[in-house]
Design a protein around this motif. Structure first.
Motif, PDB file in Angstrom:
ATOM      1  N   GLY A  48      49.486 -18.762  37.612  1.00 27.99           N
ATOM      2  CA  GLY A  48      48.615 -17.617  37.880  1.00 27.99           C
ATOM      3  C   GLY A  48      49.166 -16.748  38.999  1.00 27.99           C
ATOM      4  O   GLY A  48      49.187 -15.527  38.888  1.00 27.99           O
ATOM      5  N   VAL A  96      37.515 -12.244  41.276  1.00 27.40           N
ATOM      6  CA  VAL A  96      38.077 -10.995  40.757  1.00 27.40           C
ATOM      7  C   VAL A  96      37.549  -9.813  41.564  1.00 27.40           C
ATOM      8  O   VAL A  96      38.302  -8.900  41.925  1.00 27.40           O
ATOM      9  CB  VAL A  96      37.760 -10.832  39.257  1.00 27.40           C
ATOM     10  CG1 VAL A  96      38.091  -9.424  38.788  1.00 27.40           C
ATOM     11  CG2 VAL A  96      38.529 -11.855  38.442  1.00 27.40           C
ATOM     12  N   ILE A 181      48.680 -17.302  28.714  1.00 28.89           N
ATOM     13  CA  ILE A 181      48.405 -16.042  29.421  1.00 28.89           C
ATOM     14  C   ILE A 181      49.713 -15.449  29.948  1.00 28.89           C
ATOM     15  O   ILE A 181      49.977 -14.252  29.802  1.00 28.89           O
ATOM     16  CB  ILE A 181      47.411 -16.264  30.587  1.00 28.89           C
ATOM     17  CG1 ILE A 181      46.063 -16.706  30.029  1.00 28.89           C
ATOM     18  CG2 ILE A 181      47.246 -14.993  31.415  1.00 28.89           C
ATOM     19  CD1 ILE A 181      45.078 -17.148  31.095  1.00 28.89           C
ATOM     20  N   VAL A 185      51.199 -11.758  28.916  1.00 31.97           N
ATOM     21  CA  VAL A 185      51.523 -10.727  29.901  1.00 31.97           C
ATOM     22  C   VAL A 185      52.996 -10.352  29.775  1.00 31.97           C
ATOM     23  O   VAL A 185      53.361  -9.176  29.799  1.00 31.97           O
ATOM     24  CB  VAL A 185      51.206 -11.209  31.336  1.00 31.97           C
ATOM     25  CG1 VAL A 185      51.768 -10.242  32.380  1.00 31.97           C
ATOM     26  CG2 VAL A 185      49.700 -11.352  31.519  1.00 31.97           C
ATOM     27  N   LYS A 217      45.113  -4.684  37.274  1.00 26.09           N
ATOM     28  CA  LYS A 217      44.929  -5.519  36.079  1.00 26.09           C
ATOM     29  C   LYS A 217      45.528  -6.897  36.299  1.00 26.09           C
ATOM     30  O   LYS A 217      44.879  -7.926  36.090  1.00 26.09           O
ATOM     31  CB  LYS A 217      45.643  -4.846  34.890  1.00 26.09           C
ATOM     32  CG  LYS A 217      44.721  -4.326  33.812  1.00 26.09           C
ATOM     33  CD  LYS A 217      45.517  -4.117  32.528  1.00 26.09           C
ATOM     34  CE  LYS A 217      45.750  -2.657  32.247  1.00 26.09           C
ATOM     35  NZ  LYS A 217      46.518  -2.400  31.021  1.00 26.09           N
ATOM     36  N   VAL A 218      46.784  -6.918  36.718  1.00 26.05           N
ATOM     37  CA  VAL A 218      47.474  -8.203  36.847  1.00 26.05           C
ATOM     38  C   VAL A 218      46.897  -9.003  38.018  1.00 26.05           C
ATOM     39  O   VAL A 218      46.807 -10.236  37.973  1.00 26.05           O
ATOM     40  CB  VAL A 218      49.007  -7.993  36.956  1.00 26.05           C
ATOM     41  CG1 VAL A 218      49.422  -7.595  38.346  1.00 26.05           C
ATOM     42  CG2 VAL A 218      49.755  -9.240  36.541  1.00 26.05           C
ATOM     43  N   ILE A 221      43.738 -10.753  36.712  1.00 23.31           N
ATOM     44  CA  ILE A 221      44.056 -11.920  35.889  1.00 23.31           C
ATOM     45  C   ILE A 221      44.504 -13.073  36.778  1.00 23.31           C
ATOM     46  O   ILE A 221      44.058 -14.224  36.629  1.00 23.31           O
ATOM     47  CB  ILE A 221      45.182 -11.587  34.873  1.00 23.31           C
ATOM     48  CG1 ILE A 221      44.714 -10.492  33.919  1.00 23.31           C
ATOM     49  CG2 ILE A 221      45.580 -12.828  34.093  1.00 23.31           C
ATOM     50  CD1 ILE A 221      45.821  -9.959  33.018  1.00 23.31           C
ATOM     51  N   SER A 222      45.360 -12.750  37.731  1.00 24.23           N
ATOM     52  CA  SER A 222      45.914 -13.760  38.616  1.00 24.23           C
ATOM     53  C   SER A 222      44.821 -14.414  39.467  1.00 24.23           C
ATOM     54  O   SER A 222      44.767 -15.648  39.598  1.00 24.23           O
ATOM     55  CB  SER A 222      46.969 -13.079  39.503  1.00 24.23           C
ATOM     56  OG  SER A 222      47.497 -13.964  40.427  1.00 24.23           O
ATOM     57  N   MET A 225      42.622 -16.701  37.331  1.00 20.91           N
ATOM     58  CA  MET A 225      43.278 -17.978  37.009  1.00 20.91           C
ATOM     59  C   MET A 225      43.242 -18.916  38.209  1.00 20.91           C
ATOM     60  O   MET A 225      42.971 -20.116  38.062  1.00 20.91           O
ATOM     61  CB  MET A 225      44.736 -17.732  36.596  1.00 20.91           C
ATOM     62  CG  MET A 225      44.884 -17.268  35.163  1.00 20.91           C
ATOM     63  SD  MET A 225      46.601 -16.898  34.749  1.00 20.91           S
ATOM     64  CE  MET A 225      47.286 -18.545  34.566  1.00 20.91           C
TER      65      MET A 225
END
Lengths: 348, 234
Positions: A48, A96, A181, A185, A217-218, A221-222, A225
């Protein structure tokens, strides 16, 4: 092709691993399974982090996200009776939101490199201080435990730790999801955009890439995770502490392991997890049980393994910047594409 | 096509452009000339949205572009080839071109446009797998222009395409500009190499310390004594 062949051989082995461990180490299989579970959970977390790290977004803030994941899940369970099935998603959303709140101003004002690392480091420390400060709920620096729900395994409370084999398969699934994932990506247009932005932000903006949005965005996600990884870690350990799953030491371990394993390859963070976990375990066991060393250093021997661990990591960063897996793959590529040693013309 | 009126812009407390008004008509090659620090690069950065104007109005084909971020401006058909080429050095030529087609409208036409720019610049096709940072200066400029064309623009902004190139290569680069003009692109080009650029431009604006000093057909600027003395060393 290479990945699929690795998967074809590797996956059955991983699925059969509990059986193999049982046959090989009958007496101490719990210990070895524990080690494997730890490796897989951390691999997921490291993977992640590497989603951001590979694009030059060196975050020292991911200890905050694992902490939020673990603590939010446990506190919601202990004080609100909320099942982790809802608590974990809530924790991920919180992580997030925090990530976006910190990330937006950073990315909008083009904060990169050292400044970004320092800013995210402050986030980690902030979350750790919050955890310690709210000691009435969180147990402060002593940590806390999820309230047991009956004895043994519980689906409702997401407590699976008594059954090591079950735990293994749960975290194996988690790890596979992490790799999926990463792969998605890696294949997306976002990867190109982030690669471009990490090389030249202005040029990336000039070809129409919304750099801030791509980074957010990234980051989201990171962070999600890492929060999930932290939550599962807490559920498995049945204990969470500000030093084991939140805070700077976690942030630093994540970065070290990813660099040691290799940032730019899918299994790099996993190799990093295997390496760091096994190394620290071997050092700990061998140092602390050695009579000679104990006679020489007395009780200081307890810290010796950490010292050697740190030293090895420094050597890695200097001599193997692409990481273990990165360096191995590069070596293999070289030998397969150039079967004969480079001609003299090239050397000259 | 492109209209600017009374544009002010700057960096922090420093104002670089004062009341710029200009226009570009479809099919034209328009040059902006001026010495170092006149504000030429700033002007292009304002047009492509990399630097928001502090006041004034700007529009592309009637669509207002005031306070529009760069990823929206490129969708109106303006592509920017930045100063110093600014390729992504550790990506291959083809990956650079792929990123050039990043906006959704361009992604759909990627294959088609890739074939088009390879036909226009066959050298890039030969070097498609090479890292962009290892190309020669002239090839890098070619790649930067090709990357801009991948977004399917109507107007191409070229910032100092001859910068840092050997004289022989400079001539080739201006030839590239002629070539993309022939393909029907409108070009707004900023140059210090006044003599060369006035040969390919229809009209030129003379920029001096952030203000437009003159705006004339290129042929007349070439003939003007003042320009010849100040910028061409004749």
């Amino acid at each position: 092709m290479r990945v699929s062949r690795t998967a074809l051989i590797g996956l059955p082995i991983l699925i059969a691993l509990p059986l193999i461990v049982h046959l090989l180490f009958g007496g101490s299989e719990k210990y070895y399974l524990h080690l494997l579970i730890q490796i897989l959970i951390w691999s997921f977390i490291y993977t992640g982090w590497s989603l951001m790290g590979r694009f030059g977004l060196t975050s020292l803030g991911h200890g905050a996200f694992t902490g939020i994941g673990a603590y939010a899940t446990v506190l919601l369970w202990n004080y609100a009776g909320l099942t982790p099935w809802l608590g974990v998603p809530v924790a991920m959303v919180i992580a997030v939101v925090v990530a976006l709140l910190v990330g937006y101003p950073c990315f909008h004002m083009r904060i990169t490199g050292h400044y970004f690392a320092l800013l995210t480091l402050a986030l980690t420390e902030f979350i750790r201080l919050c955890i310690v400060g709210l000691r009435d709920y969180t147990g402060g620096s002593l940590g806390t435990q999820p309230r047991r729900y009956g004895d043994g395994v519980s689906l409702y409370a997401m407590q699976f730790e008594p059954d090591r084999v079950l735990s293994y398969y749960i975290v194996l699934t988690l790890w596979l999801v992490g790799l999926y994932i990463w792969w998605r990506v890696d294949r997306s247009m976002d990867r190109f955009a982030l690669d471009a932005a990490s090389q030249d932000e202005e040029a990336a903006a000039s070809v129409g890439i919304n750099v801030t949005r791509e980074k957010l965005k990234v980051t989201a996600i990171s962070a999600a995770m890492c929060a999930l990884g932290g939550a599962i870690y807490g559920q498995y350990q049945m204990y969470i502490g500000p030093d084991t799953i939140a805070g700077l030491s976690v942030s630093l371990n994540i970065v070290f392991a990813c660099i040691a394993g290799g940032l730019w390859v899918m299994l790099g963070p996993t190799v990093g997890a295997v390496f760091t976990q096994v190394l620290s375990e071997v050092l700990r066991v061998s140092m602390q049980s050695s009579v000679t060393l104990q006679a020489l250093f007395g009780s200081a021997v307890l810290a010796l393994d950490t010292l050697i661990y740190g030293l090895l990591l420094i050597l890695f960063i200097i001599y193997m910047p692409k990481g273990i897996l990165g360096a191995l793959l590069e070596k293999r590529e070289k030998t397969s594409s150039a079967p004969t040693p480079p001609s003299r013309a090239v050397l000259r | 096509m492109l209209e600017l009126s009374d544009i002010d812009a700057g960096y922090g407390g420093f104002q670089a452009l004062f009341g710029i008004s200009m226009s570009v008509q479809p099919g034209e090659v328009v040059a902006v000339i001026g010495s170092n620090g006149a504000g030429k690069t700033t002007l292009l950065r304002v047009i492509s949205g990399l630097l928001p104007a502090s006041s004034g109005a700007m529009s592309m084909e009637g669509v207002s572009l005031r306070q529009t971020p760069p990823h929206r401006i490129i969708e109106t058909g303006i592509a920017h080839v930045p100063e110093g080429r600014r390729l992504f050095p550790r990506l291959s030529v083809e990956s650079n071109l792929k990123i050039g087609a990043f906006i959704p409208a361009a992604r759909k036409k990627f294959e088609e446009r890739l074939a088009f720019v390879y036909e226009l610049f066959p050298r890039l096709k030969e070097r498609r797998a090479q890292l962009a940072g290892t190309l020669s200066g002239g090839e890098q400029q070619m790649c930067a222009i090709a990357r801009a064309l991948m977004s399917g623009p109507k107007l191409v902004l070229l910032d100092e395409p001859s910068m840092g190139l050997a004289p022989v290569i400079v001539a080739q680069v201006f030839d590239l500009v002629r070539r993309i003009r022939r393909e029907g692109y409108t070009v707004l080009i900023v140059e210090q190499n006044v003599r060369q650029v006035l040969k390919i431009a229809d009209r030129a604006y003379l920029l001096e310390v952030g203000r437009i000093k003159a705006s004339e057909p290129a042929a007349e600027l070439v003939a003007s004594d003042e320009i010849r003395k100040a910028y061409m060393g004749i």
